[in-house]
Design an enzyme around this catalytic site. Structure first.
Site, short mmCIF file in Angstrom:
data_model
loop_
_atom_site.label_atom_id
_atom_site.label_comp_id
_atom_site.label_asym_id
_atom_site.label_seq_id
_atom_site.Cartn_x
_atom_site.Cartn_y
_atom_site.Cartn_z
N ASP A 47 0.85 -1.31 0.02
CA ASP A 47 0.09 -0.08 -0.23
C ASP A 47 1.08 1.03 0.10
O ASP A 47 1.90 1.23 -0.49
CB ASP A 47 -0.95 -0.17 1.33
CG ASP A 47 -2.09 0.72 1.05
OD1 ASP A 47 -2.17 2.08 1.26
OD2 ASP A 47 -3.22 0.05 0.59
N HIS B 158 -3.02 5.75 4.52
CA HIS B 158 -3.85 4.70 3.78
C HIS B 158 -3.14 3.51 4.30
O HIS B 158 -3.85 2.58 5.06
CB HIS B 158 -3.99 4.91 2.74
CG HIS B 158 -5.05 3.76 1.85
ND1 HIS B 158 -4.73 2.56 1.34
CD2 HIS B 158 -6.37 4.01 1.61
CE1 HIS B 158 -5.76 2.13 0.97
NE2 HIS B 158 -6.85 2.88 0.97
N SER C 23 -11.22 -1.13 0.71
CA SER C 23 -9.68 -0.80 1.25
C SER C 23 -9.73 -1.37 2.82
O SER C 23 -8.65 -1.88 3.14
CB SER C 23 -9.20 0.61 1.14
OG SER C 23 -8.75 0.90 -0.01
#
Length: 476
Positions: free
Chosen positions: A167, A204, A412
């Site tokens: 990621d 994230h 996600s």
């Protein structure tokens, strides 16, 4: 002006990748992004055949020069694909690419005879746009515990399950959160702009690691910042980055991936073909996000879960809304999505533990759900105005401060919840095979939820707190 999220994100990613001219596709629509003037083919004899075929096809086209058909390095890599330039990337507009479309058509007959695809667009694989996440993060006070809360499972270094997250990198202060005591990996390259404002999608990967650690405390989590560049990478580079990530520490028990792309096809991504073949021969379980397009169109690599040969090695994950009873408005769906987990308004680690960090919203919320739902979904709640959504800048974008935790939504985040449940099952049942753990978990522990009228398998962590949904009239 109403938000046009795909176009807003297209501009954001194009600014982050200025050396790569991008187009939208498929032709005259906006479902995915790809590199202008370039197609992908397999290395070797097939690449030479495709190049000759494309050259012959373009010879008959008066508006294209043969000199435009040339290799665009690197010619080969471990992912087994070659980029061939078929047109001037400076020509045309971002809504279509005639040269690429002609190249695809030129080999269609040969593909039919060969029984497999020979050429493809060079797609942008991303966490952004309508892929993931489904909204922008919202600050949460440190006094509010994560959701899911940390499970009461002691960490055991001898039996800890290895989880690899591919990621964006870890934020600089992630170790200030005790939840991530057993997390390591790559740092986020650049967190803030020159004014100290947090860049979009920073945190994230950290947020994802926090969810895995909460659901499965006895894990060794490694975060690789393979998508540090605005959360996006070209398909031609993606396979190589996946190989690099597993090469760095060996194949993990569980690989959590919250990125991908649609491509208008049902046979996978050319750029990850070699990686997916190697994955199939390993023991690793790939847990992959189904994407946030509110669509049944396959999203890759998650949709490999529905292809023969990958049923055990890939688990595709959709998102439940905050009450856990139905699918979130944004989640992709269809038979290729094998399980759903909470993915709306989860609370996890972001940044700002050491000192508050400002963030300016990029996207405005909508007046009504863009997918036609009537509950208080993330399309329109909580309300905020974003800098990218008004060409005339008639309103000042909203700004918030992050002080550690955030609330965020998307497949996600449903993905690491599912990955954590597989890891927790391995710990609880002393199971050393992650693929066996996946089968056992779905056979014994899966409940059900409703997604677009269908009853689907659903995994809900014991420490996750459902939140009743708000009912809103259209436009409110």
């Amino acid at each position: 002006m109403a938000p046009q999220r795909f176009h807003e994100q297209f501009d954001q990613i194009q600014r982050a990748m200025p050396e790569v001219p991008l187009a939208m596709g498929p032709d005259d629509s906006a479902e995915f992004m790809y590199e202008k003037g370039v197609v992908l083919v397999r290395d070797g004899e097939e690449a030479r055949f495709v190049e000759d075929t494309v050259r012959a096809h373009f010879t008959a086209a008066p508006d294209l020069d043969q000199d435009q058909i040339r290799r665009a390095g690197p010619e080969t890599n471990r992912s087994g694909v070659t980029r061939i330039r078929v047109g001037d990337p400076g020509e045309g507009h971002r809504g279509a690419d005639r040269a690429v479309a002609q190249a695809l058509r030129s080999v269609r007959e040969h593909e039919a005879r060969a029984g497999h695809r020979m050429v493809a667009r060079n797609h942008v694989v991303h966490i952004a746009v309508n892929a993931c996440p489904g909204d922008e993060p919202v600050p949460v006070p440190l006094s509010e515990p994560p959701n899911p809360a940390a499970a009461d499972t002691p960490y055991d270094p001898e039996t800890a399950v290895g989880v690899l997250v591919i990621d964006t990198g870890l934020t600089h202060d992630y170790r200030s959160c005790a939840l991530l005591a057993h997390t390591d990996g790559d740092a986020q390259l650049k967190e803030c702009d020159d004014q100290g404002v947090l860049h979009q999608y920073v945190g994230h990967g950290t947020f994802i690691a926090g969810l895995v650690a909460a659901v499965a405390p006895s894990t060794d989590i490694t975060v690789r910042g393979s998508l540090n560049d605005a959360g996006a990478v070209l398909e031609s580079e993606f396979g190589e980055k996946l190989f690099e990530a597993v090469d760095a520490g060996g194949w993990p028990d569980v690989l959590s991936l919250s990125a991908g792309t649609s491509n208008g096809r049902t046979d996978g991504l050319l750029g990850v073909e070699n990686f997916m073949r190697e994955l199939r021969g390993q023991r690793t379980l790939l847990v992959a996000a189904a994407g946030n397009n509110g669509s049944a169109t396959p999203f890759w690599p998650a949709a490999y879960a529905d292809l023969p040969g990958w049923e055990d090695s890939v688990l595709s994950v959709g998102a439940l809304r905050s009450d856990g009873e139905f699918g979130a408005c944004f989640t992709n769906h269809g038979p290729w999505v094998k399980v759903y987990a909470p993915g709306e308004r989860l609370t996890s680690v972001l940044t700002g533990f050491e000192s508050p960090v400002p963030y300016v919203y990029q996207h405005s919320t909508y007046e009504a759900c863009r997918y036609g739902f009537t509950y208080g979904c993330t399309c329109r709640h909580p309300r905020h105005f974003g800098v990218l959504s008004d060409e005339n800048a008639s309103a000042k974008p909203d700004q918030v401060m992050f002080e550690g935790y955030a609330q965020w939504s998307g497949t996600s985040f449903a993905t690491p919840v599912a990955a954590g449940l597989v890891a927790a099952h391995m710990t609880a049942h002393k199971e050393t095979d992650p693929r066996a753990a996946r089968r056992q978990l779905l056979a014994a522990g899966a409940g059900f939820a409703e997604v677009r009228g269908a009853q689907v398998p659903a995994l809900r962590p014991p420490t996750w707190r459902p939140v009743p949904v708000m009912r809103l009239a259209p436009g409110l």
